[in-house]
Design a protein around this motif. Structure first.
Motif, PDB file in Angstrom:
ATOM      1  N   HIS A 215       0.824  -1.215   0.000  1.00  0.00           N
ATOM      2  CA  HIS A 215       0.000   0.000   0.000  1.00  0.00           C
ATOM      3  C   HIS A 215       0.856   1.263   0.000  1.00  0.00           C
ATOM      4  CE1 HIS A 215      -3.482   2.566   0.645  1.00  0.00           C
ATOM      5  NE2 HIS A 215      -2.715   3.250   1.468  1.00  0.00           N
ATOM      6  N   SER A 216       2.065   1.179   0.522  1.00  0.00           N
ATOM      7  CA  SER A 216       2.944   2.354   0.543  1.00  0.00           C
ATOM      8  C   SER A 216       3.154   2.903  -0.864  1.00  0.00           C
ATOM      9  CB  SER A 216       4.303   1.990   1.163  1.00  0.00           C
ATOM     10  OG  SER A 216       4.907   0.935   0.428  1.00  0.00           O
ATOM     11  N   VAL A 217       3.308   2.012  -1.825  1.00  0.00           N
ATOM     12  CA  VAL A 217       3.507   2.414  -3.218  1.00  0.00           C
ATOM     13  C   VAL A 217       2.168   2.747  -3.882  1.00  0.00           C
ATOM     14  CG1 VAL A 217       4.343   1.686  -5.478  1.00  0.00           C
ATOM     15  CG2 VAL A 217       5.598   1.016  -3.412  1.00  0.00           C
ATOM     16  N   ILE A 218       1.200   1.852  -3.727  1.00  0.00           N
ATOM     17  CA  ILE A 218      -0.104   2.052  -4.359  1.00  0.00           C
ATOM     18  C   ILE A 218      -0.764   3.331  -3.835  1.00  0.00           C
ATOM     19  CG2 ILE A 218      -2.448   1.097  -4.493  1.00  0.00           C
ATOM     20  CD1 ILE A 218      -1.110  -1.688  -4.642  1.00  0.00           C
ATOM     21  N   GLY A 219      -0.706   3.542  -2.522  1.00  0.00           N
ATOM     22  CA  GLY A 219      -1.261   4.759  -1.932  1.00  0.00           C
ATOM     23  C   GLY A 219      -0.458   5.991  -2.282  1.00  0.00           C
ATOM     24  N   GLY A 220       0.856   5.837  -2.327  1.00  0.00           N
ATOM     25  CA  GLY A 220       1.722   6.971  -2.650  1.00  0.00           C
ATOM     26  C   GLY A 220       1.511   7.486  -4.058  1.00  0.00           C
ATOM     27  N   MET A 221       1.042   6.622  -4.936  1.00  0.00           N
ATOM     28  CA  MET A 221       0.822   7.030  -6.318  1.00  0.00           C
ATOM     29  C   MET A 221      -0.644   7.338  -6.638  1.00  0.00           C
ATOM     30  SD  MET A 221       3.590   4.872  -8.543  1.00  0.00           S
ATOM     31  CE  MET A 221       5.355   5.093  -8.236  1.00  0.00           C
ATOM     32  N   GLY A 222      -1.489   7.301  -5.599  1.00  0.00           N
ATOM     33  CA  GLY A 222      -2.864   7.767  -5.805  1.00  0.00           C
ATOM     34  C   GLY A 222      -3.971   6.766  -5.577  1.00  0.00           C
ATOM     35  N   GLY A 223      -3.630   5.527  -5.275  1.00  0.00           N
ATOM     36  CA  GLY A 223      -4.663   4.552  -4.971  1.00  0.00           C
ATOM     37  C   GLY A 223      -5.166   4.735  -3.541  1.00  0.00           C
ATOM     38  N   TYR A 224      -6.306   4.157  -3.243  1.00  0.00           N
ATOM     39  CA  TYR A 224      -6.829   4.192  -1.879  1.00  0.00           C
ATOM     40  C   TYR A 224      -7.743   2.996  -1.677  1.00  0.00           C
ATOM     41  CZ  TYR A 224     -10.853   6.293  -4.312  1.00  0.00           C
ATOM     42  OH  TYR A 224     -11.897   6.532  -5.180  1.00  0.00           O
ATOM     43  N   VAL A 225      -7.925   2.615  -0.427  1.00  0.00           N
ATOM     44  CA  VAL A 225      -8.797   1.476  -0.147  1.00  0.00           C
ATOM     45  C   VAL A 225     -10.258   1.913  -0.252  1.00  0.00           C
ATOM     46  CG1 VAL A 225      -9.318  -0.419   1.421  1.00  0.00           C
ATOM     47  CG2 VAL A 225      -7.036   0.584   1.422  1.00  0.00           C
ATOM     48  N   PHE A 226     -10.669   2.745   0.707  1.00  0.00           N
ATOM     49  CA  PHE A 226     -12.029   3.293   0.695  1.00  0.00           C
ATOM     50  C   PHE A 226     -11.935   4.812   0.718  1.00  0.00           C
ATOM     51  CE2 PHE A 226     -12.461  -0.664   3.374  1.00  0.00           C
ATOM     52  CZ  PHE A 226     -13.029  -1.447   2.376  1.00  0.00           C
ATOM     53  N   GLN A 227     -12.763   5.470  -0.056  1.00  0.00           N
ATOM     54  CA  GLN A 227     -12.775   6.927  -0.069  1.00  0.00           C
ATOM     55  C   GLN A 227     -13.180   7.442   1.313  1.00  0.00           C
ATOM     56  OE1 GLN A 227     -11.584   9.907  -1.047  1.00  0.00           O
ATOM     57  NE2 GLN A 227     -12.273   9.422  -3.131  1.00  0.00           N
ATOM     58  N   GLU A 228     -12.442   8.451   1.793  1.00  0.00           N
ATOM     59  CA  GLU A 228     -12.706   9.012   3.118  1.00  0.00           C
ATOM     60  C   GLU A 228     -13.256  10.417   2.981  1.00  0.00           C
ATOM     61  OE1 GLU A 228     -11.898  11.701   6.310  1.00  0.00           O
ATOM     62  OE2 GLU A 228     -10.285  11.434   4.839  1.00  0.00           O
ATOM     63  N   ASN A 229     -14.317  10.697   3.714  1.00  0.00           N
ATOM     64  CA  ASN A 229     -14.926  12.017   3.700  1.00  0.00           C
ATOM     65  C   ASN A 229     -15.268  12.424   5.123  1.00  0.00           C
ATOM     66  OD1 ASN A 229     -16.142  14.418   2.822  1.00  0.00           O
ATOM     67  ND2 ASN A 229     -18.129  13.436   2.552  1.00  0.00           N
ATOM     68  N   GLU A 230     -14.480  13.360   5.670  1.00  0.00           N
ATOM     69  CA  GLU A 230     -14.694  13.876   7.020  1.00  0.00           C
ATOM     70  C   GLU A 230     -14.799  12.748   8.051  1.00  0.00           C
ATOM     71  OE1 GLU A 230     -17.982  16.569   7.010  1.00  0.00           O
ATOM     72  OE2 GLU A 230     -16.960  18.024   5.713  1.00  0.00           O
ATOM     73  N   GLY A 231     -13.843  11.837   7.971  1.00  0.00           N
ATOM     74  CA  GLY A 231     -13.777  10.766   8.957  1.00  0.00           C
ATOM     75  C   GLY A 231     -14.671   9.580   8.686  1.00  0.00           C
ATOM     76  N   VAL A 232     -15.413   9.607   7.594  1.00  0.00           N
ATOM     77  CA  VAL A 232     -16.296   8.486   7.258  1.00  0.00           C
ATOM     78  C   VAL A 232     -15.755   7.784   6.017  1.00  0.00           C
ATOM     79  CG1 VAL A 232     -18.621   7.786   6.607  1.00  0.00           C
ATOM     80  CG2 VAL A 232     -18.296   9.662   8.231  1.00  0.00           C
ATOM     81  N   LEU A 233     -15.540   6.468   6.124  1.00  0.00           N
ATOM     82  CA  LEU A 233     -15.046   5.673   5.008  1.00  0.00           C
ATOM     83  C   LEU A 233     -16.216   5.090   4.229  1.00  0.00           C
ATOM     84  CD1 LEU A 233     -12.118   3.800   6.810  1.00  0.00           C
ATOM     85  CD2 LEU A 233     -11.910   5.686   5.182  1.00  0.00           C
ATOM     86  N   ASP A 234     -16.146   5.168   2.899  1.00  0.00           N
ATOM     87  CA  ASP A 234     -17.217   4.690   2.034  1.00  0.00           C
ATOM     88  C   ASP A 234     -16.810   3.356   1.406  1.00  0.00           C
ATOM     89  OD1 ASP A 234     -19.230   4.229   0.250  1.00  0.00           O
ATOM     90  OD2 ASP A 234     -18.973   6.084  -0.891  1.00  0.00           O
ATOM     91  N   PRO A 235     -17.342   2.242   1.908  1.00  0.00           N
ATOM     92  CA  PRO A 235     -16.957   0.933   1.367  1.00  0.00           C
ATOM     93  C   PRO A 235     -17.459   0.688  -0.047  1.00  0.00           C
ATOM     94  CG  PRO A 235     -18.746   0.694   2.935  1.00  0.00           C
ATOM     95  CD  PRO A 235     -18.323   2.127   2.997  1.00  0.00           C
ATOM     96  N   LYS A 236     -18.311   1.575  -0.556  1.00  0.00           N
ATOM     97  CA  LYS A 236     -18.795   1.433  -1.927  1.00  0.00           C
ATOM     98  C   LYS A 236     -17.893   2.138  -2.928  1.00  0.00           C
ATOM     99  CE  LYS A 236     -23.651   0.885  -0.598  1.00  0.00           C
ATOM    100  NZ  LYS A 236     -25.030   1.408  -0.727  1.00  0.00           N
TER     101      LYS A 236
END
Length: 419
Positions: free
Chosen positions: A193-214
């Motif tokens: 994830h260090s590489v995938i996240g560093g280049m713009g990937g993410y697991v779940f979109q986060e919005n004001e502390g809420v993660l969206d599993p969709k």
């Protein structure tokens, strides 16, 4: 007469009634209106409770409340014991848990929401507070964090590359025969994830502390770019085939302990074993990419939480705030070597002058907390499977990640669709 009846009803709904039911209101001042208990029961992790002797004594002297401490293994037994002892009335007021369990224990009703002032939240790094947040609500305060960093053998490397691209060039220069320049478990999603996240990937979109599993971002353009970057380390023979799969960690450690690797990506749990193997190690935050983006490592946060079954939730919250203030967080670090997330302590000499602790503290500032929602359980296996097909050359980056995300979405729908 009517006025007296109304006043009587209002009195019955006041702070004393709330104390009896365990409730609280936003207008309550913690510790002032709550009935003072004789003691609070705290469950701390195994072999980590010694530091609490002093802190508990100081708190008792100041507030007149005794702190009773019990050691319980944190990773699995803490949660399981709370499930049984909490409802039975024999449980703790305060527990410590890894943050990736927060979503599950909140869903089960095992811990209570924390209501603290903003100045208390501001003590800690933003990412560590996010780790203790579920569905936009705060459920704990951080006590320590860990995240992978760059570890190097000083006998083989005398400098830390400024960028990952420079590390790549250095690795090509140092890799020959059974000697390797840099090794990482990039087929393991925790590290990848260090590489995938560093280049713009993410697991779940986060919005004001809420993660969206969709909204899963593990096959977006950045994620694919990261996967292609990972793949080239294997395609060019910079990583040996033996560090793929479940035995990869022990293979990586073995090579480093034998003096056959200049740099590795690993966590603070590896510091002492490497030293015990006779390696003179250096430790630093992971280099950034040439773009300036950091390696967005996954961060694990250990936190303090109030049991939902506690009859003394206000005072339990007060003690958590007390335990995690800068002074006591520093004292705990000095006793346990676990790095706190208090922002003010990053430059504290005890941490800043300790190479390993400083590296973890600095890397934690740019790390991403592992998602703490139950849907995260559906991510690990599909990502592991796809990364292994990627690094063994059985699939290209886009196909591998598309397959992973397809499985993740199907599993979330099947196992969490009604939530």
């Amino acid at each position: 007469m009517m006025l007296l009846l109304v006043l009587g009803v209002l009195a019955a709904c006041g702070p004393d009634a709330q104390k009896e039911t365990g409730g609280s209101s936003e207008g309550d001042t913690k510790g002032e209106e709550a009935a003072k208990p004789e003691k609070l029961v705290v469950w701390e992790d195994e072999k980590k409770a010694g530091w609490l002797d002093k802190v508990a004594a100081d708190f008792e002297k100041e507030h007149g409340i005794k702190i009773e401490v019990k050691e319980v293994e944190m990773a699995t037994k803490m949660r399981d014991s709370l499930r049984l002892d909490g409802p039975a009335g024999t449980g703790p007021d305060i527990v410590t848990l890894p943050h990736d369990q927060v979503g599950q224990v909140v869903t089960e009703g095992l811990i209570a929401e924390l209501n603290v002032e903003q100045e208390v939240k501001d003590r800690f790094s933003e990412s560590s507070i996010l780790a203790e947040t579920y569905d936009g609500k705060l459920y704990g305060l951080p006590k320590a964090s860990e995240t992978p960093v760059l570890i190097y053998n000083k006998a083989l490397a005398d400098e830390v590359p400024a960028t990952m691209e420079e590390l790549y060039e250095k690795a090509k220069e140092l890799t020959s025969g059974e000697q390797y320049g840099f090794l990482a478990l990039f087929d393991n999603y925790y590290f990848a994830h260090s590489v995938i996240g560093g280049m713009g990937g993410y697991v779940f979109q986060e919005n004001e502390g809420v993660l969206d599993p969709k909204d899963v971002g593990l096959n977006n353009e950045g994620a694919v770019k990261g996967a292609e970057y990972i793949q080239k380390w294997y395609e060019e023979g910079l990583f040996p085939k033996g560090i793929i799969g479940e035995n990869g960690g022990s293979a990586l450690d073995g090579l480093f302990n034998e003096g056959k690797v200049a740099y590795v990506m690993n966590g603070p749990w590896a510091f002492q074993p490497y030293k015990d193997a006779g390696i003179d190690i250096g430790v630093a935050p992971l280099p950034k990419f040439e773009s300036g983006e950091p390696m967005k490592t996954f961060m694990g946060v250990k936190g303090w939480h109030v049991s939902a079954f506690s009859k003394n939730q206000e005072w339990a919250s007060t003690f958590i705030e007390y335990m995690t203030n800068d002074e006591n967080a520093l004292y705990r670090y000095e006793q346990t070597s676990e790095v706190p997330t208090n922002v003010a302590l990053v430059e504290e000499p005890a941490i800043a002058e300790n190479e390993g602790a400083k590296a973890v503290a600095e890397q934690s500032q740019v790390a991403v907390p592992m998602p703490n929602i139950p849907e995260m359980a559906e991510v690990w296996k599909p990502m592991a499977d796809s990364l292994q097909t990627l690094v063994t050359g059985k699939a290209d980056a886009k196909s591998a990640l598309d397959s992973a995300v397809n499985s993740i979405n199907k599993n979330i729908e099947a196992n969490h669709g009604g939530k």
